[in-house]
Write an enzyme that holds these catalytic residues in place. Structure first.
Site, PDB file in Angstrom:
ATOM      1  N   ALA A  32      -7.555   4.706  -3.936  1.00  0.00           N
ATOM      2  CA  ALA A  32      -7.403   3.254  -3.809  1.00  0.00           C
ATOM      3  C   ALA A  32      -7.284   2.825  -2.355  1.00  0.00           C
ATOM      4  O   ALA A  32      -7.784   1.759  -1.968  1.00  0.00           O
ATOM      5  CB  ALA A  32      -6.170   2.800  -4.595  1.00  0.00           C
ATOM      6  N   ASP A  33      -6.648   3.656  -1.524  1.00  0.00           N
ATOM      7  CA  ASP A  33      -6.493   3.304  -0.109  1.00  0.00           C
ATOM      8  C   ASP A  33      -7.843   3.247   0.595  1.00  0.00           C
ATOM      9  O   ASP A  33      -8.084   2.356   1.427  1.00  0.00           O
ATOM     10  CB  ASP A  33      -5.559   4.285   0.596  1.00  0.00           C
ATOM     11  CG  ASP A  33      -5.997   5.747   0.457  1.00  0.00           C
ATOM     12  OD1 ASP A  33      -6.737   6.075  -0.495  1.00  0.00           O
ATOM     13  OD2 ASP A  33      -5.602   6.564   1.310  1.00  0.00           O
ATOM     14  N   ASP A  58       0.855  -1.189   0.000  1.00  0.00           N
ATOM     15  CA  ASP A  58       0.000   0.000   0.000  1.00  0.00           C
ATOM     16  C   ASP A  58       0.889   1.236   0.000  1.00  0.00           C
ATOM     17  O   ASP A  58       1.655   1.463   0.945  1.00  0.00           O
ATOM     18  CB  ASP A  58      -0.914   0.012   1.228  1.00  0.00           C
ATOM     19  CG  ASP A  58      -1.722   1.296   1.303  1.00  0.00           C
ATOM     20  OD1 ASP A  58      -2.510   1.556   0.377  1.00  0.00           O
ATOM     21  OD2 ASP A  58      -1.536   2.050   2.281  1.00  0.00           O
ATOM     22  N   VAL A  59       0.793   2.023  -1.053  1.00  0.00           N
ATOM     23  CA  VAL A  59       1.650   3.198  -1.219  1.00  0.00           C
ATOM     24  C   VAL A  59       0.912   4.438  -0.753  1.00  0.00           C
ATOM     25  O   VAL A  59      -0.100   4.843  -1.336  1.00  0.00           O
ATOM     26  CB  VAL A  59       2.077   3.369  -2.690  1.00  0.00           C
ATOM     27  CG1 VAL A  59       3.023   4.555  -2.826  1.00  0.00           C
ATOM     28  CG2 VAL A  59       2.729   2.105  -3.210  1.00  0.00           C
ATOM     29  N   GLY A  60       1.423   5.064   0.305  1.00  0.00           N
ATOM     30  CA  GLY A  60       0.879   6.323   0.788  1.00  0.00           C
ATOM     31  C   GLY A  60       1.801   7.469   0.422  1.00  0.00           C
ATOM     32  O   GLY A  60       2.884   7.272  -0.133  1.00  0.00           O
ATOM     33  N   ASP A  87      -8.584   6.774   8.847  1.00  0.00           N
ATOM     34  CA  ASP A  87      -7.218   6.423   8.465  1.00  0.00           C
ATOM     35  C   ASP A  87      -6.346   7.647   8.704  1.00  0.00           C
ATOM     36  O   ASP A  87      -6.517   8.687   8.054  1.00  0.00           O
ATOM     37  CB  ASP A  87      -7.181   6.000   6.996  1.00  0.00           C
ATOM     38  CG  ASP A  87      -5.836   5.387   6.595  1.00  0.00           C
ATOM     39  OD1 ASP A  87      -4.847   5.590   7.309  1.00  0.00           O
ATOM     40  OD2 ASP A  87      -5.791   4.706   5.553  1.00  0.00           O
ATOM     41  N   THR A 102      -0.779  10.903   6.152  1.00  0.00           N
ATOM     42  CA  THR A 102      -0.459  12.249   5.663  1.00  0.00           C
ATOM     43  C   THR A 102      -1.704  13.121   5.687  1.00  0.00           C
ATOM     44  O   THR A 102      -1.657  14.307   6.032  1.00  0.00           O
ATOM     45  CB  THR A 102       0.106  12.175   4.235  1.00  0.00           C
ATOM     46  OG1 THR A 102       1.212  11.255   4.214  1.00  0.00           O
ATOM     47  CG2 THR A 102       0.567  13.531   3.766  1.00  0.00           C
TER      48      THR A 102
END
Length: 253
Positions: free
Chosen positions: A106-107, A6-8, A127, A130
């Protein structure tokens, strides 16, 4: 085994699952300037460090479009497989009832998929990364909307940059709400202030839903804040990894 990424905007969460069991997980800093070779080296080091065997599946969700291609290539280099990327055309099983479903990150999709599978409806998901996001799933399992506001670290960074006498601080819960020095006052504002915001949002979300909801908190700073909420909440640090596993199973064939 399944590699779930999972890319934040600040961190990349990496998890390896053997069936439904989380074998290992970790965080890497997000850097849009790193090449696919550099990401391949980081990924290879992570897998070796955790003694991970053969990876036979991979899935990525990302809110940083610039990194998707690099990570897909890195996974191909290291694991010799093609990763599924959460996005248009990928089956999620989530009914999205907002003005433009294509705008939903997407998250948020992945978190909602996991929450819907794991917890009683209706559901509120916070959530804390950032950005701080709040997502609402109604009693019929529809994603109906939510809130987006500034994340805790983002706020602290802006505050320190704009106020010469206020330092950068680590984000930890203060001993009491009324701070007696600048650092403790900032911690109270960041952590307790965010916890109060979540409590207030839960109340207002439930007013609009017309019923009590299950409340989930996730994200890098989720545990610190959730422990200071007056409302009972569930801390689920692996919510997105679980969601990626569920989506992978829906699309692996």
């Amino acid at each position: 085994m399944l590699l779930a990424i999972d890319v934040g905007n600040t961190n990349i969460v990496v998890g390896v699952l053997d069936g439904d069991r989380l074998v290992c997980s970790g965080r890497m800093s997000t850097n849009i300037y790193e090449t696919e070779d550099e990401y391949a080296m980081r990924l290879s080091s992570f897998l070796k460090l955790n003694n991970v065997g053969e990876i036979d599946g991979a899935i990525i969700s990302s809110v940083v479009p610039a990194l998707i291609r690099s990570l897909v290539s890195a996974i191909k280099m290291v694991c010799k497989i093609n990763a599924i990327v959460v996005g248009p055309g990928v089956k999620t099983g989530l009914s999205i009832k907002i003005d433009d479903p294509a705008q939903l990150g997407a998250d948020l999709v992945v978190g909602a998929v996991a929450a819907k599978e794991k917890y009683p409806l209706p559901i509120i998901i916070f959530d804390l990364g950032t950005a701080t996001t709040g997502s609402v799933i109604d009693k019929n399992g529809n994603f109906i909307g939510g809130i987006i506001t500034t994340g805790i670290k983002t706020s602290i960074n802006a505050l320190s940059a704009g106020a010469a006498l206020l330092p950068q601080i680590d984000i930890s819960a203060p001993k009491k709400v009324i701070g007696t020095n600048s650092i403790e006052s900032m911690r109270s504002g960041a952590v307790i202030g965010t916890a109060c915001m979540l409590d207030g949002l839960i109340e207002r979300f439930e007013d609009e839903l017309g019923e009590r909801a299950t409340v989930i908190v996730t994200g890098g700073l989720g545990k610190t804040v959730a422990r200071n909420c007056k409302r009972e909440v569930i801390i689920d640090e692996n919510l997105l990894i679980d969601g990626l596993k569920i989506i992978y199973d829906k699309n692996k064939n």
